[in-house]
Design a protein around this motif. Structure first.
Motif, mmCIF file in Angstrom:
data_model
loop_
_atom_site.group_PDB
_atom_site.id
_atom_site.type_symbol
_atom_site.label_atom_id
_atom_site.label_comp_id
_atom_site.label_asym_id
_atom_site.label_seq_id
_atom_site.Cartn_x
_atom_site.Cartn_y
_atom_site.Cartn_z
ATOM 1 N N CYS A 130 0.824 -1.204 0.000
ATOM 2 C CA CYS A 130 0.000 0.000 0.000
ATOM 3 C C CYS A 130 0.862 1.259 0.000
ATOM 4 C CB CYS A 130 -0.944 0.003 1.196
ATOM 5 S SG CYS A 130 -2.200 -1.281 1.150
ATOM 6 N N THR A 131 2.134 1.101 -0.364
ATOM 7 C CA THR A 131 3.023 2.261 -0.508
ATOM 8 C C THR A 131 2.981 2.721 -1.967
ATOM 9 O OG1 THR A 131 5.057 1.151 -1.230
ATOM 10 C CG2 THR A 131 4.553 1.097 1.141
ATOM 11 N N PRO A 132 3.467 3.937 -2.263
ATOM 12 C CA PRO A 132 3.534 4.385 -3.659
ATOM 13 C C PRO A 132 4.782 3.913 -4.388
ATOM 14 C CG PRO A 132 4.187 6.163 -2.204
ATOM 15 C CD PRO A 132 3.765 5.019 -1.311
ATOM 16 N N VAL A 133 5.601 3.079 -3.755
ATOM 17 C CA VAL A 133 6.826 2.600 -4.389
ATOM 18 C C VAL A 133 6.469 1.677 -5.550
ATOM 19 C CG1 VAL A 133 8.979 1.336 -4.085
ATOM 20 C CG2 VAL A 133 8.099 2.777 -2.227
ATOM 21 N N GLY A 134 6.863 2.095 -6.739
ATOM 22 C CA GLY A 134 6.515 1.360 -7.950
ATOM 23 C C GLY A 134 5.519 2.103 -8.813
ATOM 24 N N PHE A 135 4.946 3.199 -8.268
ATOM 25 C CA PHE A 135 3.975 4.002 -9.004
ATOM 26 C C PHE A 135 4.666 4.744 -10.144
ATOM 27 C CE2 PHE A 135 1.351 8.107 -8.930
ATOM 28 C CZ PHE A 135 0.377 7.598 -9.769
ATOM 29 N N ASP A 157 -0.877 1.750 -12.041
ATOM 30 C CA ASP A 157 -0.114 2.425 -13.091
ATOM 31 C C ASP A 157 1.351 2.477 -12.666
ATOM 32 O OD1 ASP A 157 0.746 3.893 -15.239
ATOM 33 O OD2 ASP A 157 -0.075 5.811 -14.533
ATOM 34 N N PRO A 158 2.150 1.544 -13.184
ATOM 35 C CA PRO A 158 1.889 0.570 -14.241
ATOM 36 C C PRO A 158 1.104 -0.645 -13.738
ATOM 37 C CG PRO A 158 4.089 0.254 -13.406
ATOM 38 C CD PRO A 158 3.540 1.467 -12.689
ATOM 39 N N LEU A 159 0.577 -1.431 -14.682
ATOM 40 C CA LEU A 159 -0.187 -2.617 -14.303
ATOM 41 C C LEU A 159 0.686 -3.655 -13.615
ATOM 42 C CD1 LEU A 159 -2.453 -3.034 -17.460
ATOM 43 C CD2 LEU A 159 -3.065 -2.046 -15.237
ATOM 44 N N LYS A 160 1.961 -3.682 -13.985
ATOM 45 C CA LYS A 160 2.910 -4.574 -13.313
ATOM 46 C C LYS A 160 4.050 -3.743 -12.763
ATOM 47 C CE LYS A 160 2.229 -8.997 -15.674
ATOM 48 N NZ LYS A 160 2.875 -10.039 -16.519
ATOM 49 N N THR A 161 4.033 -3.554 -11.476
ATOM 50 C CA THR A 161 5.114 -2.849 -10.799
ATOM 51 C C THR A 161 6.322 -3.782 -10.707
ATOM 52 O OG1 THR A 161 4.312 -3.656 -8.667
ATOM 53 C CG2 THR A 161 3.492 -1.500 -9.411
ATOM 54 N N LYS A 220 -1.817 -9.656 -8.167
ATOM 55 C CA LYS A 220 -2.953 -8.800 -8.504
ATOM 56 C C LYS A 220 -2.527 -7.349 -8.357
ATOM 57 C CE LYS A 220 -7.095 -11.539 -7.697
ATOM 58 N NZ LYS A 220 -8.435 -11.557 -7.061
ATOM 59 N N ASN A 221 -2.945 -6.513 -9.322
ATOM 60 C CA ASN A 221 -2.693 -5.078 -9.196
ATOM 61 C C ASN A 221 -3.952 -4.383 -8.676
ATOM 62 O OD1 ASN A 221 -4.462 -4.640 -11.427
ATOM 63 N ND2 ASN A 221 -2.771 -4.909 -12.855
ATOM 64 N N GLY A 222 -3.920 -3.054 -8.606
ATOM 65 C CA GLY A 222 -5.025 -2.301 -8.015
ATOM 66 C C GLY A 222 -6.118 -1.903 -8.980
ATOM 67 N N LEU A 223 -6.108 -2.455 -10.200
ATOM 68 C CA LEU A 223 -7.071 -2.033 -11.214
ATOM 69 C C LEU A 223 -8.511 -2.364 -10.811
ATOM 70 C CD1 LEU A 223 -6.658 -0.577 -13.915
ATOM 71 C CD2 LEU A 223 -6.880 -2.787 -15.049
ATOM 72 N N THR A 224 -8.754 -3.587 -10.374
ATOM 73 C CA THR A 224 -10.106 -3.976 -9.956
ATOM 74 C C THR A 224 -10.520 -3.225 -8.701
ATOM 75 O OG1 THR A 224 -9.909 -6.182 -10.945
ATOM 76 C CG2 THR A 224 -11.553 -5.903 -9.215
#
Length: 293
Positions: A205-210, A240-244, A258-262
Motif C-alpha cells: 500500500c506504498t507508492p513505491v513502484g507508481f 499504473d503501471p499494471l505490473k510494478t 494482482k494489481n489495483g485495477l479492480t
C-alpha cells in the motif's frame, strides 16, 4: 475566491456547472476516476462531470472550504496524499463509521443537510478483490506494507475479515495506536525479511513502484521475495503501471499477483453511488467497466 483559482491545473469548469472532483497532489496526471465517473454520469443522463483537482498542501484547507460552500459541487474522490488530512479537516461528526475507524477518506459526498462529508471505499473494494483469490481470510498470515490513507483502509477490512495481520511502516510508533485498534501487529521495514517466509498474503500500500513516483523500485527486495512460500498472493494497490517491479518479480517466482485495477474500479462504483445516491451498483459497474476497456 472561485475553486478554479485555487487549483494547479485548469479543470475547465463553467459557471453554474454541477461537478464532482478528485482531489490530490496531481490527479490530472493519470487518475482514472474521471474516466469512470464520467462514463456513469453519461449512462444515467446526469448533467455532472468529474474533473481532476491538483492541490498544493498549503492550499488544501482553502480548497475544502470553497468546495464545502459550493452547492454545485456534489462530492467526489480523494487520492494521494490527502486521504488522512481531509478526514481530519472534516472532523468526526462528518465521517462515516468506517472512515472514522480508519482515519482516512477517499470519497466525498453531501449528507441530507447538504454538509460535505467523507467515507472510505478503498478497504471494501480491496477486500472484495482479495477474497476472489482467498475466500476465507481467517487466520491467513498477512503482511501489509504502508499504513497510509489507503493502507489503513485495506488493513481495517482485512482485520475485520479475520486475517492474522502484521503492518510494516517506516515509523511504527506513529502506526502503533492504529495497529492496536484493529488487532494487528506492528513492524518496521527492517523486519520484512524475517516476516516474509510465514506470509501467505502480501499487500503493498506504498507508492513505491507508481509510474509518477519511484517506478523503478520495489518495497520488497528481490532476495526477500525469493523467500515467499509457493501459492502466496502478492497484491499491489498500484495500477499504473499494471505490473510494478514488485509484481514482476513475484510473477517470475511463480506467485499469484494482482494489481489495483479492480480495486480502483470497485471503489469508484461505491463512491459514485454515495455521491449521487444512485443505488444500482450493477449498472454503475457496467458503465465504468465499458469505459475502462
Amino acid at each position: 475566491m472561485k475553486i478554479v483559482e485555487l487549483l494547479e491545473n485548469d479543470p475547465g469548469l463553467k459557471a453554474g456547472e454541477r461537478y464532482a472532483g478528485i482531489l490530490g497532489a496531481s490527479p490530472s496526471k493519470g487518475a482514472r476516476s474521471p474516466l469512470l465517473w464520467n462514463a456513469a454520469f453519461q449512462d444515467f443522463g446526469r448533467p455532472e462531470r468529474m474533473v481532476p483537482m491538483d492541490v498544493l498542501p498549503e492550499k488544501l484547507g482553502q480548497v475544502l472550504e470553497t468546495l464545502a460552500g459550493d452547492t454545485d459541487f456534489i462530492g467526489g474522490a480523494v487520492t494521494m496524499p490527502y486521504k488522512e488530512s481531509i478526514a481530519a479537516w472534516l472532523g468526526s461528526h462528518r465521517l462515516s463509521p468506517q472512515a472514522l475507524k480508519i482515519g482516512a477518506v477517499n470519497c466525498l459526498y453531501r449528507n441530507d443537510a447538504g454538509e460535505l462529508c467523507g467515507t472510505n471505499t478503498d478497504g471494501e473494494a480491496a477486500l472484495a478483490d482479495i477474497k476472489a483469490s482467498i475466500p476465507d481470510l481467517r487466520g491467513v498470515d498477512t503482511l501489509l506494507i504502508g499504513p497510509g490513507g489507503a493502507g489503513k483502509a485495506v488493513a481495517a477490512f482485512l482485520a475485520d475479515a479475520g486475517a492474522s495481520l502484521t503492518i510494516v511502516s517506516r515509523s511504527p510508533e506513529t502506526a502503533k495506536d492504529f495497529c492496536s485498534g484493529i488487532g494487528a501487529k506492528s513492524a518496521t521495514n527492517a523486519d520484512i525479511g524475517a516476516l516474509i517466509p510465514a506470509s501467505s498474503l502480501i499487500v503493498n500500500c506504498t507508492p513505491v513502484g507508481f509510474a509518477n513516483g519511484v517506478a523503478s523500485e520495489s518495497p520488497i527486495a528481490a532476495a526477500d521475495l525469493d523467500q515467499v512460500r509457493p501459492g502466496s498472493l502478492v497484491f499491489d494497490i498500484i495500477y499504473d503501471p499494471l505490473k510494478t517491479p514488485l509484481l514482476t518479480m513475484a510473477e517470475k517466482n511463480g506467485l499469484e499477483i494482482k494489481n489495483g485495477l479492480t480495486m480502483n474500479l470497485l471503489q469508484a462504483v461505491l463512491g459514485f453511488s454515495k455521491a449521487t445516491r444512485i443505488a444500482d451498483l450493477d449498472r454503475i459497474s457496467a458503465s465504468m467497466k465499458k469505459a475502462a476497456g
